[in-house]
Design a protein around this motif. Structure first.
Motif, PDB file in Angstrom:
ATOM      1  N   LEU A 351       0.828  -1.204   0.000  1.00  0.00           N
ATOM      2  CA  LEU A 351       0.000   0.000   0.000  1.00  0.00           C
ATOM      3  C   LEU A 351       0.866   1.260   0.000  1.00  0.00           C
ATOM      4  CD1 LEU A 351      -2.916  -1.015   2.310  1.00  0.00           C
ATOM      5  CD2 LEU A 351      -2.804  -0.929  -0.157  1.00  0.00           C
ATOM      6  N   VAL A 489      -4.843  -8.446 -11.349  1.00  0.00           N
ATOM      7  CA  VAL A 489      -5.707  -8.954 -10.279  1.00  0.00           C
ATOM      8  C   VAL A 489      -6.470 -10.190 -10.745  1.00  0.00           C
ATOM      9  CG1 VAL A 489      -7.796  -8.445  -9.001  1.00  0.00           C
ATOM     10  CG2 VAL A 489      -5.980  -6.791  -9.076  1.00  0.00           C
ATOM     11  N   LEU A 534     -14.331 -12.472  -9.107  1.00  0.00           N
ATOM     12  CA  LEU A 534     -13.536 -12.568  -7.893  1.00  0.00           C
ATOM     13  C   LEU A 534     -14.339 -13.160  -6.729  1.00  0.00           C
ATOM     14  CD1 LEU A 534     -11.451  -9.300  -8.027  1.00  0.00           C
ATOM     15  CD2 LEU A 534     -10.681 -11.617  -8.455  1.00  0.00           C
ATOM     16  N   GLN A 535     -15.699 -13.194  -6.882  1.00  0.00           N
ATOM     17  CA  GLN A 535     -16.487 -13.866  -5.859  1.00  0.00           C
ATOM     18  C   GLN A 535     -16.143 -15.349  -5.812  1.00  0.00           C
ATOM     19  OE1 GLN A 535     -18.855 -12.212  -3.843  1.00  0.00           O
ATOM     20  NE2 GLN A 535     -17.788 -10.497  -4.797  1.00  0.00           N
TER      21      GLN A 535
ATOM     22  N   LEU B  61      -7.707   0.116   1.938  1.00  0.00           N
ATOM     23  CA  LEU B  61      -7.380   1.275   1.101  1.00  0.00           C
ATOM     24  C   LEU B  61      -8.466   1.433   0.047  1.00  0.00           C
ATOM     25  CD1 LEU B  61      -5.618   3.559   0.483  1.00  0.00           C
ATOM     26  CD2 LEU B  61      -4.066   2.101  -0.739  1.00  0.00           C
ATOM     27  N   ILE B 136     -17.390  -7.193  -2.349  1.00  0.00           N
ATOM     28  CA  ILE B 136     -15.929  -7.210  -2.274  1.00  0.00           C
ATOM     29  C   ILE B 136     -15.461  -7.864  -0.987  1.00  0.00           C
ATOM     30  CG2 ILE B 136     -13.961  -5.704  -1.970  1.00  0.00           C
ATOM     31  CD1 ILE B 136     -14.788  -4.114  -4.134  1.00  0.00           C
ATOM     32  N   SER B 139     -15.939 -11.723  -0.722  1.00  0.00           N
ATOM     33  CA  SER B 139     -14.963 -12.614  -1.358  1.00  0.00           C
ATOM     34  C   SER B 139     -13.572 -12.377  -0.787  1.00  0.00           C
ATOM     35  CB  SER B 139     -14.969 -12.406  -2.868  1.00  0.00           C
ATOM     36  OG  SER B 139     -14.722 -11.058  -3.157  1.00  0.00           O
ATOM     37  N   LYS B 142      -8.841  -7.936  -0.319  1.00  0.00           N
ATOM     38  CA  LYS B 142      -8.318  -6.932   0.612  1.00  0.00           C
ATOM     39  C   LYS B 142      -7.007  -6.369   0.082  1.00  0.00           C
ATOM     40  CE  LYS B 142      -6.985 -10.887   3.303  1.00  0.00           C
ATOM     41  NZ  LYS B 142      -7.388 -11.647   4.443  1.00  0.00           N
ATOM     42  N   GLY B 143      -6.476  -5.435   0.858  1.00  0.00           N
ATOM     43  CA  GLY B 143      -5.171  -4.858   0.539  1.00  0.00           C
ATOM     44  C   GLY B 143      -5.140  -4.260  -0.844  1.00  0.00           C
ATOM     45  N   VAL B 144      -4.127  -4.692  -1.583  1.00  0.00           N
ATOM     46  CA  VAL B 144      -3.898  -4.129  -2.896  1.00  0.00           C
ATOM     47  C   VAL B 144      -5.069  -4.392  -3.839  1.00  0.00           C
ATOM     48  CG1 VAL B 144      -2.437  -4.297  -4.880  1.00  0.00           C
ATOM     49  CG2 VAL B 144      -1.456  -4.367  -2.620  1.00  0.00           C
ATOM     50  N   TYR B 145      -5.631  -5.594  -3.730  1.00  0.00           N
ATOM     51  CA  TYR B 145      -6.752  -5.950  -4.606  1.00  0.00           C
ATOM     52  C   TYR B 145      -7.891  -4.962  -4.430  1.00  0.00           C
ATOM     53  CZ  TYR B 145      -4.785 -10.444  -5.917  1.00  0.00           C
ATOM     54  OH  TYR B 145      -4.023 -11.414  -6.461  1.00  0.00           O
ATOM     55  N   ALA B 147      -7.692  -1.930  -3.314  1.00  0.00           N
ATOM     56  CA  ALA B 147      -7.305  -0.621  -3.854  1.00  0.00           C
ATOM     57  C   ALA B 147      -7.546  -0.584  -5.361  1.00  0.00           C
ATOM     58  CB  ALA B 147      -5.850  -0.333  -3.541  1.00  0.00           C
ATOM     59  N   ILE B 149      -9.508  -2.550  -7.246  1.00  0.00           N
ATOM     60  CA  ILE B 149     -10.921  -2.669  -7.639  1.00  0.00           C
ATOM     61  C   ILE B 149     -11.651  -1.347  -7.417  1.00  0.00           C
ATOM     62  CG2 ILE B 149     -13.083  -3.765  -7.010  1.00  0.00           C
ATOM     63  CD1 ILE B 149     -11.644  -5.753  -8.431  1.00  0.00           C
TER      64      ILE B 149
END
Lengths: 551, 363
Positions: A351, A489, A534-535, B61, B136, B139, B142-145, B147, B149
């Motif tokens: 981050l 991603v 992503l789910q 984030l 979100i 599922s 978190k974190g970077v993902y 940010a 999305i």
């Protein structure tokens, strides 16, 4: 006495102009002579009127020149001027074209087109009332324009104008037509006019078949119109059938075109996402400045082009082949510098790295803007202009094919590097377990630096390729960065196969959805699809298995 | 000790902004422009509080706060534009007339009433945050993902608002604000009033957030930030907590946007692009994340710097901001606030050590 002189002049002109012409156009050349040197007060108007009513396509360049007020005399022959060009001393000179019997450039003794200033030509001024006489023929004049694109437009303007008198003019013009595309466009109009006139079903069907096999731009529209408002019942049905066939075919072609542009967009995304995926997988760095390496690559290409053309004076396409490796190197070196100055302190703090590199990207964009200004463009090499015509209406542009080819090569090389080289095994080891690799003697810092160099270089290469399809602007990287992050991603972190598959998938879906909806709604839908995806697969297409997957 | 220090800090803040600046404005020492500028900064500070709750305290984030901010802003702007249009007699906003739209789109109708506009301005972002957040967090992104999305969401929504056919003014946004509740927005008194409301809003938001983070709920949020899996092992429903704080952050941003729109007189999609969201995060990072004071301080200082820099050297603002980003992240992990504490802490230590030495000498 006066009359005799004028007669004599007319005959002279007839001899000069009409050397190769047949008996019929002999009288045309006499009329042209009358226009240039009118023997009586109303002779010019009469001659002009006669020429207009004859509607001979061969006279169109001459009439168009009159209409444009660009008719001159050169050695007693009517000529017109082409596009202005710069002479060696900076003054404006023009290419000069003969008008009748053929529209050809005037050549000097070496066979090179002559360039003359306007002052060396004698202008013929023709009064407005005389020019107004040409109104009935104005729509046809452009049919003889030297530019095929203008001719296509001129043909198009005759569409839907049911006037039998046009047929003869049109077919005359088509006899002179050389350009393939313009010929198709012109024939389409001709067949349409003939179809409107057709009295019997067999004739009408024949013209419908001709329209179909000619396969011009508006054929579906024409046949549709005929199917609803035609006069002959049988032919109407036949036209309707043809329309369904054509629409089916066009749908398939559209699909193929979408598939192609999807693959091409996907390959750009892959080129960008590849470096991103490797770097993120290895070091847990989210590099928001990755798009700026793309920008650096594009500007490098621009600079190499400038260097070749302005300084070295080499006006060939060589510059592009040079700029491919150069942009890789320059972007890579910039990446190395960034790694040493900033990223090094942020390993495994994704981050924070995201924010710091965002700052870097702001600086880089502003830097590019203050150095290069807002808009520059690289002239694409000429061998990549045009496209490969698979079939009529399905053209694959060479520059996009080139990008796809480049992506295939780059991906294969990256694969070989990662899975078949010593460096590759080190990179993969550090990706899996940094401290264990360090314990086993892998110089992790060095591996990091090299990886960052490679990742940035790949982005630079992508930037170089991007100059083929767009302008070079300071924030060009930011257009693609979010998309390429989505690729990373979706594909799963640090996975080449994932990046390739999801890059292609997202590129393809974007183009397909764009063809159904507007581009923007396509983007919104893509996002929704990714969230849904992503789910089910929260860690991407190819998640790590086992203990690595834990936090 | 800490409490009295805090109290002194709040007091200084209130004396400066609630007494000195308005008084200066009434006596003519402070221009109307400055007042409305600071009023806008307070709005940004409220949004920054939201970012701090989500990012600083919970570790999520979110890069789409500017979108929520704009949802609030647009709802108030739509109300003002509607009022202006009905005053003109057409009943349809000008930009729609230019786009050959003859009947009011259905979603504009509720905005004729001020109360409904306020409610919808909060309800829509909250509902949005709920739906988006639910999918979100469910599922376990978190974190970077997260940010990335949310960034993609901000991008998509920005593109959507840029379009003309979404009937929200397209690229030009909504502008030409005349009056709100019958009060002319260009009069100095109304400007001062909006300034004071924004200040009150900021104070209210601050104390509510303070209460929130000091409560048990806030402790759970920090536990999620520090280790999400351990928190879930101790039977806390992490999803609910994250969702709740995400909605709270969205509400704060929307509230800020509602105060912001009438003060600037224009709201465009440019306020909600990805960069705007990242800048909001940057205010918090620069001010000091994980500290509510830091968020407020960061938003005020960065925006104040922005107005100074853009008037002094317009081309170099992005350089300055960029360097600030990099240097803060690299060297001042705790932002301005951390820096101040470090310096004052250092001075305090030295003072005490001097005291000790002095005492020793006395002894």
């Amino acid at each position: 006495m006066n009359c005799i002189i004028k007669m004599w002049l007319g005959i002279c002109l007839c001899l000069i102009i009409g050397k190769h012409a047949s008996a019929q156009s002999d009288s045309t050349s006499i009329l042209i002579g009358h226009i240039l040197y009118p023997p009586g007060d109303s002779a010019r108007s009469t001659a002009l009127q006669k020429l207009v009513s004859r509607g001979e396509p061969a006279t169109f360049p001459f009439l168009a020149a009159i209409n444009d007020k660009k008719i001159f005399l050169l050695d007693g022959q009517p000529v017109t001027t082409g596009l202005p060009q710069q002479a060696a001393d900076g003054s404006e000179v023009f290419e000069v074209f003969l008008l009748y019997p053929k529209s050809v450039p005037v050549l000097n003794s070496d066979g090179i087109p002559k360039l003359l200033p306007v002052s060396s030509l004698e202008q013929i001024s023709i009064s407005r009332s005389d020019r107004l006489l040409m109104i009935p023929i104005l729509p046809f004049l452009n049919l003889a324009n030297p530019d095929p694109k203008k001719r296509i437009i001129a043909y198009g303007q005759l569409l839907n104008s049911a006037d039998s008198s046009k047929i003869s003019v049109l077919s005359g013009a088509l006899n002179l037509e050389k350009d393939k595309e313009a010929l198709t466009a012109g024939k389409e109009i001709l067949f349409q006019l003939e179809l409107e006139q057709a009295k019997s079903e067999t004739v009408a069907k024949a013209y419908i078949d001709s329209l179909d096999s000619n396969w011009g731009e508006n054929v579906t529209l024409i046949l549709k119109n005929y199917a609803t408002s035609g006069k002959l019942e049988g032919a109407k049905k036949y036209a309707a059938e043809k329309v369904t066939d054509l629409e089916g075919l066009q749908g398939r072609i559209q699909k193929a075109q979408n598939l192609f542009s999807g693959i091409s967009l996907g390959s750009i995304l892959i080129l960008i996402a590849l470096g991103l995926a490797i770097v993120y997988g290895l070091a847990g760095i989210i590099n928001m400045a990755h798009g700026e390496f793309l920008m650096i690559g594009a500007y490098t290409t621009f600079c190499v082009q400038k260097l070749f053309i302005d300084i070295l004076g080499i006006k060939s396409d060589l510059f592009f082949f040079v700029s491919l490796p150069v942009s890789f190197l320059i972007a890579g070196v910039f990446g190395l510098i960034l790694e040493k100055l900033v990223i090094r302190h942020l390993y495994s703090r994704p981050l924070e790295s995201l924010l710091a590199t965002w700052g870097v990207s702001l600086i880089m964009v502003q830097l590019a803007r203050s150095i290069f200004g807002d808009l520059t463009a690289v002239k694409a090499p000429s061998f990549l202009a045009g496209g490969y015509q698979v079939m009529p209406h399905l053209i694959l542009p060479y520059n996009r094919l080139f990008i796809i080819g480049l992506t295939i090569i780059v991906v294969s090389l990256t694969y070989l590097m990662l899975y078949r080289s010593r460096l590759g095994i080190q990179i993969r080891a550090v990706t899996q377990n940094r401290s264990m690799s360090a314990c086993l003697g892998v110089e992790t810092r060095k591996v990091d630096a090299i990886t960052f160099f490679l990742g940035s270089g790949l982005a630079g290469l992508a930037g170089c390729a991007m100059t083929l399809i767009g302008n070079v602007v300071p924030d060009m990287g930011q257009t693609y960065i979010v998309d390429s992050f989505l690729v990373v991603v979706t594909g799963g972190v640090g996975k080449i196969a994932g990046a390739i598959l999801s890059g292609l998938g997202i590129g393809f879906l974007t183009k397909v959805l764009e063809s159904f909806y507007e581009a923007v709604y396509g983007k919104v839908l893509i996002l929704a699809l990714i969230v849904i995806f992503l789910q089910f697969k929260p860690r991407g297409l190819f998640p790590d298995k086992g203990r690595i997957a834990e936090d | 000790m800490e409490k009295t220090k805090d109290l002194r800090f709040y007091l200084a803040f209130l004396v400066l902004f609630a007494v000195l600046l308005p008084l200066g404005n009434l006596t003519g020492l402070v221009s109307n422009n400055t007042i409305s500028l600071w009023g806008r900064y307070f709005c940004f500070a409220i949004a920054a509080l939201g970012v701090d709750l989500i990012w600083g305290y919970t570790g999520i984030l979110s890069m789409c706060q500017a979108f929520f901010f704009c949802l609030g802003g647009y709802s108030v702007a739509m109300h003002i534009v509607m009022k202006g249009a009905s005053a003109n007699g057409t009943g349809i906003p000008d930009f729609m007339v230019w786009n050959q739209v003859n009947s009011l789109p259905f979603f504009w109708v509720p905005f004729q009433s001020f109360g409904l506009a306020l409610i919808l301005g909060l309800l829509i972002p909250a509902a949005f945050a709920f739906v988006f957040g639910y999918f979100i967090f469910r599922s376990r992104i978190k974190g970077v993902y997260m940010a990335i999305i949310t960034q993609a969401l901000a991008l998509a929504m920005w593109l959507l608002f840029l379009r003309n056919e979404t009937m929200l003014g397209g690229t030009n946004g909504l502008t030409d604000f005349k009056s709100l509740l019958g009060l002319s927005l260009s009069s100095p008194a109304v400007k001062l009033g909006l300034y004071l409301i924004s200040l009150a809003g900021l104070c209210g938001a601050y104390f509510l957030s303070k209460k929130l983070v000091d409560s048990k709920f806030g402790k759970v949020l920090q536990a999620i930030r520090d280790s999400e899996s351990r928190t879930s092992y101790t039977a806390y429903r992490v999803l609910d907590y994250k969702l709740a704080i995400f909605i709270a952050g969205a509400l704060l941003a929307a509230f800020a946007g509602m105060l912001y729109a009438p003060q600037t007189g224009i709201i465009t999609p440019g306020r909600m692009d990805v960069r705007a969201s990242v800048e909001m995060v940057m205010w918090v990072a620069l001010g000091g994340r994980g500290k509510l004071k830091g968020a407020v301080l960061g938003a005020l200082v960065v925006n104040f710097l922005y107005s100074i820099c853009t008037s002094l050297f317009p081309d170099s603002w992005l350089f300055i901001l960029g360097f600030l980003f990099v240097i803060t992240v690299l060297y001042f992990d705790k932002g301005f606030l951390g820096m101040i504490e470090k310096i004052s802490g250092g001075i305090g230590k030295r003072k005490s050590s001097i005291k000790e030495v002095a005492e020793q000498q006395v002894v």
